[in-house]
Design a protein around this motif. Structure first.
Motif, PDB file in Angstrom:
ATOM      1  N   ALA A  31      -8.557 -43.673  34.214  1.00 56.18           N
ATOM      2  CA  ALA A  31      -9.362 -44.678  34.917  1.00 56.18           C
ATOM      3  C   ALA A  31      -8.560 -45.173  36.114  1.00 56.18           C
ATOM      4  O   ALA A  31      -7.773 -46.113  36.004  1.00 56.18           O
ATOM      5  CB  ALA A  31      -9.724 -45.831  33.984  1.00 56.18           C
ATOM      6  N   GLU A  53     -17.062 -28.999  36.264  1.00 55.65           N
ATOM      7  CA  GLU A  53     -17.307 -29.688  34.992  1.00 55.65           C
ATOM      8  C   GLU A  53     -16.027 -29.756  34.160  1.00 55.65           C
ATOM      9  O   GLU A  53     -15.752 -30.765  33.500  1.00 55.65           O
ATOM     10  CB  GLU A  53     -18.409 -28.969  34.205  1.00 55.65           C
ATOM     11  N   LEU A 107     -13.728 -32.447  35.580  1.00 52.08           N
ATOM     12  CA  LEU A 107     -14.230 -33.775  35.213  1.00 52.08           C
ATOM     13  C   LEU A 107     -13.938 -34.081  33.748  1.00 52.08           C
ATOM     14  O   LEU A 107     -13.472 -35.183  33.413  1.00 52.08           O
ATOM     15  CB  LEU A 107     -15.734 -33.848  35.488  1.00 52.08           C
ATOM     16  N   ALA A 108     -14.179 -33.121  32.877  1.00 53.12           N
ATOM     17  CA  ALA A 108     -13.950 -33.341  31.443  1.00 53.12           C
ATOM     18  C   ALA A 108     -12.480 -33.617  31.148  1.00 53.12           C
ATOM     19  O   ALA A 108     -12.152 -34.470  30.314  1.00 53.12           O
ATOM     20  CB  ALA A 108     -14.438 -32.127  30.651  1.00 53.12           C
ATOM     21  N   GLU A 109     -11.584 -32.905  31.838  1.00 51.70           N
ATOM     22  CA  GLU A 109     -10.153 -33.048  31.568  1.00 51.70           C
ATOM     23  C   GLU A 109      -9.566 -34.337  32.131  1.00 51.70           C
ATOM     24  O   GLU A 109      -8.429 -34.693  31.806  1.00 51.70           O
ATOM     25  CB  GLU A 109      -9.403 -31.842  32.140  1.00 51.70           C
ATOM     26  N   HIS A 110     -10.330 -35.037  32.977  1.00 48.93           N
ATOM     27  CA  HIS A 110      -9.798 -36.255  33.597  1.00 48.93           C
ATOM     28  C   HIS A 110     -10.599 -37.504  33.242  1.00 48.93           C
ATOM     29  O   HIS A 110     -10.353 -38.570  33.809  1.00 48.93           O
ATOM     30  CB  HIS A 110      -9.743 -36.079  35.123  1.00 48.93           C
ATOM     31  N   ARG A 111     -11.516 -37.392  32.295  1.00 48.57           N
ATOM     32  CA  ARG A 111     -12.322 -38.562  31.923  1.00 48.57           C
ATOM     33  C   ARG A 111     -11.477 -39.689  31.349  1.00 48.57           C
ATOM     34  O   ARG A 111     -11.852 -40.866  31.434  1.00 48.57           O
ATOM     35  CB  ARG A 111     -13.401 -38.161  30.911  1.00 48.57           C
ATOM     36  N   HIS A 112     -10.340 -39.352  30.753  1.00 48.03           N
ATOM     37  CA  HIS A 112      -9.504 -40.385  30.135  1.00 48.03           C
ATOM     38  C   HIS A 112      -8.725 -41.197  31.165  1.00 48.03           C
ATOM     39  O   HIS A 112      -8.143 -42.231  30.828  1.00 48.03           O
ATOM     40  CB  HIS A 112      -8.521 -39.740  29.161  1.00 48.03           C
ATOM     41  N   HIS A 143     -11.745 -41.253  38.463  1.00 47.16           N
ATOM     42  CA  HIS A 143     -10.763 -40.663  37.550  1.00 47.16           C
ATOM     43  C   HIS A 143      -9.540 -40.136  38.293  1.00 47.16           C
ATOM     44  O   HIS A 143      -8.837 -39.249  37.792  1.00 47.16           O
ATOM     45  CB  HIS A 143     -11.413 -39.542  36.740  1.00 47.16           C
ATOM     46  N   ALA A 187     -18.002 -39.351  40.371  1.00 47.05           N
ATOM     47  CA  ALA A 187     -17.325 -39.547  39.087  1.00 47.05           C
ATOM     48  C   ALA A 187     -15.823 -39.305  39.201  1.00 47.05           C
ATOM     49  O   ALA A 187     -15.014 -40.078  38.674  1.00 47.05           O
ATOM     50  CB  ALA A 187     -17.931 -38.619  38.035  1.00 47.05           C
ATOM     51  N   LEU A 188     -15.428 -38.240  39.900  1.00 49.31           N
ATOM     52  CA  LEU A 188     -14.008 -37.933  40.025  1.00 49.31           C
ATOM     53  C   LEU A 188     -13.258 -39.026  40.777  1.00 49.31           C
ATOM     54  O   LEU A 188     -12.075 -39.259  40.519  1.00 49.31           O
ATOM     55  CB  LEU A 188     -13.816 -36.583  40.712  1.00 49.31           C
TER      56      LEU A 188
END
Length: 670
Positions: free
Chosen positions: A304, A294, A297-302, A203, A199-200
């Motif tokens: 792409a 986690e 990941l949450a802080e970089h979801r925006h 991002h 996932a990272l």
């Protein structure tokens, strides 16, 4: 103050010896030794007696204070904000006790130097926001010298507190999977951690491996898990991890501050921390490790962006250079490096990437600048205030995309931004950027430079013109801005990019941007035949009311030639299919908006504007099937005008809406 007294009561020979070594290193090396000293103190001082520990802390603060006093504010602040939290609390406790006694914290008792030390240590101790608030309050109260120094400390705190990982380095055994591969265990993948690695990658955060294992066996197991291609720069060997990680970070052209190292072995964690000052390390066996993953990941979801391919290119280059055993200069000369510059509103389409570059870059952010999220589009549009230059690079190994950005204040020649991505470090790109600025501003003013530019020359660099359609397509494709065949072209020179940006039909629009543009003198030289004119055009007539447009093409600027070219343009477009919206500049602007009073040197004279506007009205009557007019007289407030043909972003947004309304009325039904 309990942390200052819960210690051995007497000094040991070991403590005395360790203190002496630290004292002499600080005395001899000064600020250069601060980072290693705080790491060493964090590990050793808890076992010292109170007097020895306090003496070491006093020497640490003395060295830091001297560093700030001699102008090394950023280096000193960076070293202090990396102080491990328990040590930072102890040193602050001693400092507060010495200056304030038992009466509590009193900022007025701190010299400028010690206050900067205290705020940096406060951030390291876990109160970054409080430290920043203190700096802001004292900047208003203390002199300009403190304000300038405080800005450096604030920059160091921001970089540390807002941990922005670019790289995660993973151990394998009991970190990415359960079990020890070298001992023959049937290792079991930790599924959630594998998911986070994948996932990272999407991002903008890549993962590498540093593991003591047989490389072939480890690769085979990672391939079986479908994970081998998810990692870059694998370092799998039975070697010490401290040096391996340090070399990996150097090869990847990153800073330890932007790296997280995950391992289950405390010895490896401490070894890497000592070899790479500033790196974040975490015990992979703890729940805190999964919580941090986690959070990242949450802080970089925006975001792409996938950088895996970029680091694979870098790895290929390093392998080839080291394999051939040649110098960096020889390697660069054979790399076929191309640099392309974009200017002014050509950069609006890349505003998000420019913002990311400025706010993510530290190592090669030579002006130390930061920008507010979402602010760069309008910043770029204010061409009267900011002359912006985007920097794109590619070579035979790959396309690096937009890797640099510069901005200059035209009136003062002050360089506001000078930023480069670490992906093109040591390629001589800074020299190419500097040459560009010198060509436009002789000389540029680098008063805002926070660190010196490297002296590396631009070796073997080819300057690629943005006027070449293949080059334009190359940079747009890399940044995800490619377009289908345009149906509308906006010919409004340096404001075209802004009008396209605001349009609801943006995907159908091609736009001009100097030097990639059409101008009426081309009708005289014949070069208009090289231009592509889609079915619908928006033409700002004032673009050619400016004398320099004619001078740069060696075409006379007089009423007869202007009318000849304007009529020739109308005839060329009069093929029964094209439709053109001609925008006429306002005739009611104040004198400050016309030559010679306009602040922008390249403005037109009021009388010329009146005459050319009248000509276009006559042409619209003669060619009603192809020409529609948009009259701006009476539609733009004086305060919205930079000059008679340049307007502030809110007004450009409204003009773009008017263009959209016209285009919607004439375009074929979808």
């Amino acid at each position: 103050m309990q942390e200052l007294v819960d210690r051995p009561t007497e000094a040991s020979e070991i403590a005395t010896s360790e203190f002496d070594a630290i004292f002499h290193r600080l005395a001899q090396q000064g600020v250069e030794a601060l980072a290693t000293t705080v790491t060493e103190l964090a590990a050793r001082s808890p076992y010292w007696d109170l007097q020895t520990a306090q003496s070491a802390y006093v020497q640490l603060l003395s060295t830091a204070s001297e560093g700030i006093e001699t102008g090394r504010v950023l280096d000193t602040s960076r070293a202090l904000v990396r102080t491990p939290q328990p040590l930072a609390r102890e040193v602050r406790a001693l400092l507060h006790l010495a200056l304030c006694g038992d009466s509590g914290f009193d900022v007025t008792r701190f010299s400028d130097q010690l206050l900067l030390c205290d705020t940096a240590l406060g951030a390291a101790a876990g109160d970054a926001q409080g430290a920043l608030a203190t700096l802001a309050a004292e900047t208003k109260r203390r002199g300009n010298g403190f304000a300038e120094a405080a800005e450096w400390t604030r920059f160091a705190i921001d970089a540390w507190d807002g941990f922005k990982p670019k790289l995660l380095i993973w151990d394998l055994d009991d970190t990415l999977w359960h079990g020890t591969l070298a001992e023959g265990d049937d290792v079991q993948l930790i599924a959630r951690r594998a998911e986070i690695v994948r996932a990272l990658n999407g991002h903008g955060i890549v993962s590498a491996i540093c593991s003591k294992n047989d490389p072939a066996v480890a690769q085979a197991r990672l391939e079986a898990f479908g994970l081998w291609d998810a990692f870059v720069f694998p370092r799998i060997a039975f070697v010490p991890k401290g040096e391996a990680v340090r070399q990996m970070i150097e090869d990847m052209q990153l800073r330890s501050l932007n790296v997280l190292f995950l391992d289950d072995n405390p010895h490896n964690l401490h070894e890497v921390a000592a070899a790479c000052p500033g790196i974040r390390t975490i015990d992979a066996t703890t729940t805190a490790c999964d919580d941090l993953l986690e959070q990242i990941l949450a802080e970089h979801r925006h975001i792409a962006r996938d950088r895996v391919s970029e680091y694979r290119v870098l790895q290929t280059k390093i392998d080839e250079r080291t394999g051939r055993g040649i110098s960096n200069e020889t390697f660069l000369a054979a790399s076929n490096i191309h640099v392309l510059f974009t200017r002014l509103t050509e950069n609006v389409q890349f505003a998000d990437r420019i913002e990311e570059l400025i706010n993510r870059s530290n190592q090669l952010n030579y002006t130390g600048s930061r920008v507010e999220p979402g602010s760069m589009s309008e910043y770029i549009m204010r061409i009267d205030l900011h002359d912006t230059h985007g920097v794109f690079v590619w070579d035979k190994y790959g396309n690096y995309g937009l890797v640099g950005f510069m901005s200059v204040t035209p009136d003062t020649r002050e360089v506001e931004h000078f930023v480069l991505s670490c992906r093109v470090m040591h390629m001589g790109i800074e020299a190419a950027m500097l040459h560009r600025l010198v060509c436009f501003y002789r000389p540029p003013d680098f008063k805002h430079l926070r660190k010196p530019l490297p002296e590396q020359p631009a070796v073997g660099i080819t300057y690629a013109p943005v006027t070449d359609p293949a080059n334009l397509a190359r940079i747009r494709e890399k940044e995800g801005k490619q377009r289908a065949t345009p149906k509308l072209r906006i010919i409004c020179d340096c404001q075209s990019g802004a009008l396209q940006h605001y349009s609801r039909f943006a995907d159908e629009i091609e736009f001009d941007a100097n030097p990639r543009l059409f101008s009426l003198p081309m009708m005289k030289t014949g070069t208009y035949r090289e231009q592509v004119f889609p079915q619908h055009l928006v033409f700002a007539a004032a673009t050619d009311y400016l004398p320099f447009r004619w001078e740069e093409r060696d075409v006379p600027f007089d009423p007869e030639t202007y009318e000849e070219c304007a009529r020739a343009f109308c005839e060329a477009m009069n093929d029964g299919e094209r439709r053109m919206l001609v925008i006429l500049p306002p005739e009611d602007a104040p004198d400050r908006c016309y030559y010679p009073e306009a602040r922008i040197r390249r403005a037109f004279a009021r009388d010329n504007g009146l005459g050319w506007n009248a000509l276009w009205r006559a042409l619209a009557s003669q060619y009603p099937a192809i020409i529609d007019l948009m009259e701006l007289t009476g539609r733009i407030a004086h305060e919205e005008m930079v000059d008679a043909c340049h307007y502030i972003p809110p007004r450009l947004r409204e003009i773009s809406g008017w263009i959209d309304d016209w285009y919607a009325s004439v375009r074929p039904a979808a």
